[in-house]
Write a protein that holds these residues in place. Sequence first.
Motif, PDB file in Angstrom:
ATOM      1  N   VAL A 238      80.518  27.415  72.619  1.00 36.40           N
ATOM      2  CA  VAL A 238      80.801  26.737  74.147  1.00 36.40           C
ATOM      3  C   VAL A 238      82.175  26.424  74.048  1.00 36.40           C
ATOM      4  CG1 VAL A 238      79.895  24.951  75.545  1.00 36.40           C
ATOM      5  CG2 VAL A 238      78.232  26.197  74.269  1.00 36.40           C
ATOM      6  N   LEU A 239      82.724  25.909  72.928  1.00 39.41           N
ATOM      7  CA  LEU A 239      84.061  25.473  72.759  1.00 39.41           C
ATOM      8  C   LEU A 239      84.935  26.197  71.821  1.00 39.41           C
ATOM      9  CD1 LEU A 239      83.557  21.701  72.681  1.00 39.41           C
ATOM     10  CD2 LEU A 239      84.268  22.761  74.744  1.00 39.41           C
ATOM     11  N   PRO A 240      85.001  27.601  72.531  1.00 42.66           N
ATOM     12  CA  PRO A 240      86.046  28.639  71.658  1.00 42.66           C
ATOM     13  C   PRO A 240      87.337  28.571  71.694  1.00 42.66           C
ATOM     14  CG  PRO A 240      85.510  29.541  73.826  1.00 42.66           C
ATOM     15  CD  PRO A 240      85.142  28.141  73.832  1.00 42.66           C
TER      16      PRO A 240
ATOM     17  N   MET B 110      77.136  24.860  81.321  1.00 43.12           N
ATOM     18  CA  MET B 110      76.625  23.644  82.280  1.00 43.12           C
ATOM     19  C   MET B 110      75.794  22.516  81.712  1.00 43.12           C
ATOM     20  SD  MET B 110      75.618  25.996  85.595  1.00 43.12           S
ATOM     21  CE  MET B 110      75.378  24.511  86.465  1.00 43.12           C
ATOM     22  N   GLU B 111      75.024  22.958  80.691  1.00 43.50           N
ATOM     23  CA  GLU B 111      74.256  21.916  80.195  1.00 43.50           C
ATOM     24  C   GLU B 111      75.164  21.002  79.305  1.00 43.50           C
ATOM     25  OE1 GLU B 111      71.165  21.491  76.373  1.00 43.50           O
ATOM     26  OE2 GLU B 111      71.131  23.286  77.613  1.00 43.50           O
TER      27      GLU B 111
ATOM     28  N   PRO C 192      80.034  34.961  80.759  1.00 41.01           N
ATOM     29  CA  PRO C 192      78.846  34.810  81.788  1.00 41.01           C
ATOM     30  C   PRO C 192      77.663  34.211  80.992  1.00 41.01           C
ATOM     31  CG  PRO C 192      80.203  36.801  82.159  1.00 41.01           C
ATOM     32  CD  PRO C 192      80.868  36.170  80.789  1.00 41.01           C
ATOM     33  N   GLU C 193      77.415  34.971  79.705  1.00 43.94           N
ATOM     34  CA  GLU C 193      76.219  35.113  79.001  1.00 43.94           C
ATOM     35  C   GLU C 193      76.085  33.240  78.385  1.00 43.94           C
ATOM     36  OE1 GLU C 193      79.048  36.899  75.955  1.00 43.94           O
ATOM     37  OE2 GLU C 193      78.480  37.050  78.222  1.00 43.94           O
ATOM     38  N   LEU C 194      77.325  32.911  78.710  1.00 44.21           N
ATOM     39  CA  LEU C 194      77.262  31.253  77.841  1.00 44.21           C
ATOM     40  C   LEU C 194      77.181  30.106  79.246  1.00 44.21           C
ATOM     41  CD1 LEU C 194      79.415  31.568  74.678  1.00 44.21           C
ATOM     42  CD2 LEU C 194      77.018  31.528  74.722  1.00 44.21           C
TER      43      LEU C 194
END
Length: 429
Positions: A192-194, A121-122, A114-116
């Motif tokens: 963002v891409l884990p 979205m960006e 949630p925090e990312l």
Amino acid sequence: MRHYVGGKWGFSLIFGIYGSVFPYAFAMAVVNAALTVGVSISMEYSEGIYPDPGTTETVATLMAIFTSVMMFILTFRSDIAYERWWEGGTLLQKTRGEWFNAYSSLVAFSSARPELQRQVMEFHHLLARLMSLLFCCALQQVSPSKDRPFEILDTQGIELESLLYLESTRDKVEIILQWIQRSIVLRMNDGVLPVAPPVLSRAFQELSRGIVNLQNARKIADFPFPYPYAQVSILMLLLHWGLMPFWCSMLLSKTMAAGTSFVVIFFLWCLNFMALQLEAPFGDEPNDLPMDQMILDWNNSLCTLLSPRSQRPPAFEFDPATHDRWITSLSNSIPSMMVQEEDEETEEDCEEEGAAIATVKSNSNLPDGRRTVLRQDGRGDGLTARHNSPQPDLTWEGPRKGMSSAGRKPKTLSDMNTLSDVSQKSAMT
């Protein structure tokens, strides 16, 4: 691109004009037939013009040999032209498929923390706009007009300096591809891409295969049909066109000569114009590839994956009694089957847990036409009375379609509004 429906017999295709080569071939054939009539008339009024049988046979043999060689060259050129047209469309579709797989993978690989979500979205919106620009520049790269406009997603939000730099360079596809790959690496570092690097490498591979297919498409755009073949074919066509009136007039009567000349010239020039139409498939002519439609479909696909509903897989309630039977059905019957199953579930819930029944009756003793609502729920709380604003008489029996029985959450927005309205009015009472 010329779209058409041939129908059962295909006869309607004869009368099509848009995208047809008939008008061009017809113009060449009509002029040649008129010249044949003129040559035949002049030979009728001139003595000693008609050749002897030996000469006639020699002329017929030469005509057959010349026409056969020309037919071979024209057929060869037409086959090559169709192969170029079909291969060009295939390579563009392969490019689209590879790049969309990469885009879909990157969206699927994004973090769900949630925090990312703001950064996710960006990244998604930037990626969608870069992919739209990438496919647009790819189509421009193979198009005869390098400045041909195509529709793209709006670039609002992308820094102006980068867009100006992109406009000033010739290698737009390579620059945008580098931006996308660099963005992937940066998003790996900030979480963002884990995903594991070996898994993420699939996106890089699909991006690379897409640009390889694009380079093969550029081969068709940059390498035209060999000039010697084109030169010889058009020279033979013109020579044949000029000699045809004399050959036909020497061998046939006036009417037969004109008809034969028209038919032969018409279909030979049809082959020539077909080859000219298909050799360069990336233009904007009626028989060229539908590149404008391809970019529209591409943008629609990009926007579809930006929808939150597209990124969330559907929930599934496994019922061994139902799913172990492996029931099959037609694809167009799935919605009706789902509605039927939902109705059956609603009826079972009403029988097992008790249906919430509300009957609205008119009460003339209340002022302003208000009504008294008697409600009895399945929990046995008894009858309660409340007042409501003027409404038509109605009876509501059981939970609404799409809403489960008591103790479950409503499935639709309308059910949520209905429950909220009942709660508010009960509180007022």
